[in-house]
Design a protein around this motif. Structure first.
Motif, PDB file in Angstrom:
ATOM      1  N   GLU A 285      -0.834  18.423 -13.169  1.00 44.63           N
ATOM      2  CA  GLU A 285      -1.718  18.476 -11.879  1.00 44.63           C
ATOM      3  C   GLU A 285      -1.895  20.127 -11.533  1.00 44.63           C
ATOM      4  OE1 GLU A 285      -0.129  14.458  -9.807  1.00 44.63           O
ATOM      5  OE2 GLU A 285       1.336  16.234  -9.736  1.00 44.63           O
TER       6      GLU A 285
ATOM      7  N   ASP B  74      -2.143  16.849  -6.080  1.00 42.54           N
ATOM      8  CA  ASP B  74      -1.018  16.067  -6.194  1.00 42.54           C
ATOM      9  C   ASP B  74      -1.291  14.500  -6.323  1.00 42.54           C
ATOM     10  OD1 ASP B  74       1.568  14.654  -6.265  1.00 42.54           O
ATOM     11  OD2 ASP B  74       1.996  15.203  -4.252  1.00 42.54           O
TER      12      ASP B  74
ATOM     13  N   ARG C 222       5.050  16.584  -5.451  1.00 46.64           N
ATOM     14  CA  ARG C 222       5.312  17.752  -6.586  1.00 46.64           C
ATOM     15  C   ARG C 222       4.083  17.778  -7.440  1.00 46.64           C
ATOM     16  NH1 ARG C 222      10.787  16.099  -9.514  1.00 46.64           N
ATOM     17  NH2 ARG C 222       9.301  14.274 -10.303  1.00 46.64           N
ATOM     18  N   LEU C 223       3.786  19.182  -7.700  1.00 51.35           N
ATOM     19  CA  LEU C 223       2.472  19.018  -8.883  1.00 51.35           C
ATOM     20  C   LEU C 223       3.156  19.256 -10.200  1.00 51.35           C
ATOM     21  CD1 LEU C 223      -0.102  21.653  -7.116  1.00 51.35           C
ATOM     22  CD2 LEU C 223       0.264  18.907  -6.841  1.00 51.35           C
ATOM     23  N   SER C 224       2.951  18.229 -10.867  1.00 53.70           N
ATOM     24  CA  SER C 224       3.435  18.554 -12.276  1.00 53.70           C
ATOM     25  C   SER C 224       2.688  19.493 -13.002  1.00 53.70           C
ATOM     26  CB  SER C 224       3.165  17.143 -13.175  1.00 53.70           C
ATOM     27  OG  SER C 224       1.588  17.025 -13.211  1.00 53.70           O
TER      28      SER C 224
ATOM     29  N   ASP D  88      -0.464  11.911  -7.817  1.00 50.97           N
ATOM     30  CA  ASP D  88       0.271  10.620  -7.885  1.00 50.97           C
ATOM     31  C   ASP D  88       1.132  10.718  -6.644  1.00 50.97           C
ATOM     32  OD1 ASP D  88       2.046  12.600  -8.412  1.00 50.97           O
ATOM     33  OD2 ASP D  88       3.063  11.907 -10.341  1.00 50.97           O
ATOM     34  N   GLY D  89       0.871  11.924  -5.877  1.00 46.94           N
ATOM     35  CA  GLY D  89       1.595  11.799  -4.373  1.00 46.94           C
ATOM     36  C   GLY D  89       3.077  11.795  -4.446  1.00 46.94           C
ATOM     37  N   ASP D  90       3.636  12.311  -5.374  1.00 43.37           N
ATOM     38  CA  ASP D  90       5.184  12.384  -5.465  1.00 43.37           C
ATOM     39  C   ASP D  90       5.626  13.561  -4.702  1.00 43.37           C
ATOM     40  OD1 ASP D  90       4.596  14.281  -7.366  1.00 43.37           O
ATOM     41  OD2 ASP D  90       5.846  13.585  -8.905  1.00 43.37           O
TER      42      ASP D  90
HETATM   43 CA   LIG Z   1       2.396  14.982  -8.524  1.00 45.24          CA
END
Ligand SMILES: [Ca+2]
Ligand SMILES: [Ca+2]
Length: 175
Positions: A121, A110, A116-118, A112-114
């Motif tokens: 990602e 992850d 969620r995995l895009s 960008d640490g949001d």
């Molecule tokens: Ca993410």
């Protein structure tokens, strides 16, 4: 569940960790290193430290469950015993042992640490985990971001599924 399948698959686990007839902490450091190389982080990065730590905990859990004589090496015989009638006797047990590693892998993925995995990602994570082998097509998410919790479960299943029909089971080839 076909327990023979699970045992056969975990026998393949042994092969995937082992290079010299026994598995040791060093094999897990190498597992971590290969993942880091695949996903593109250094050992010194915060992700690198978490990955090394997660792999160490994965080893500790396996050693606690399977290293019968506590010599710091798990032989094939020790491993089989733990998987056949011991503390790693079910996919759930195995999933528990994998958990710290799965968490570290998903958190590193992850980027960008949001939380969620895009798709991108997730794809990178899967590529680094499968180390150049063909990853199960069914694990490729196409429908948008995946919550971290769901991804952690997917990684646990990736290692621990005892269900021959589970898509991730094919990761280890035909059994
Ligand atoms: Ca993410
Ligand atoms: Ca031992």
């Amino acid at each position: 569940m076909d327990n023979n399948f699970f045992q056969c698959k975990t026998g393949m686990h042994f092969d995937s960790f082992d290079v010299d007839g026994v598995i040791t902490r060093e094999d897990f450091e190498q597992l971590a290193q290969r993942f880091l190389t695949g996903i593109g982080f250094t050992r010194e990065s915060s992700q690198g430290r978490s990955i090394l730590d997660g792999a160490g905990q994965f080893w500790d859990n396996l050693a606690q469950a399977a290293d019968g004589d506590q010599d710091g090496r798990i032989t094939r015989q020790e491993f089989s015993k733990a998987v056949t009638d011991g503390p790693l006797g079910s996919p759930d047990d195995f999933a528990k042992a994998v958990r710290p590693w799965a968490e570290a892998v998903v958190q590193a993925a992850d980027v960008d640490g949001d939380g969620r995995l895009s798709t991108e990602e997730y794809r990178r994570m899967l590529g680094a985990l499968s180390e150049g082998r063909e990853a199960p097509r069914e694990m490729a998410f196409t429908g948008g971001p995946v919550a971290v919790d769901v991804a952690i479960e997917a990684v646990q299943q990736f290692y621990a599924s005892g269900d021959p029909s589970h898509p991730t089971s094919r990761f280890f080839g035909q059994v």
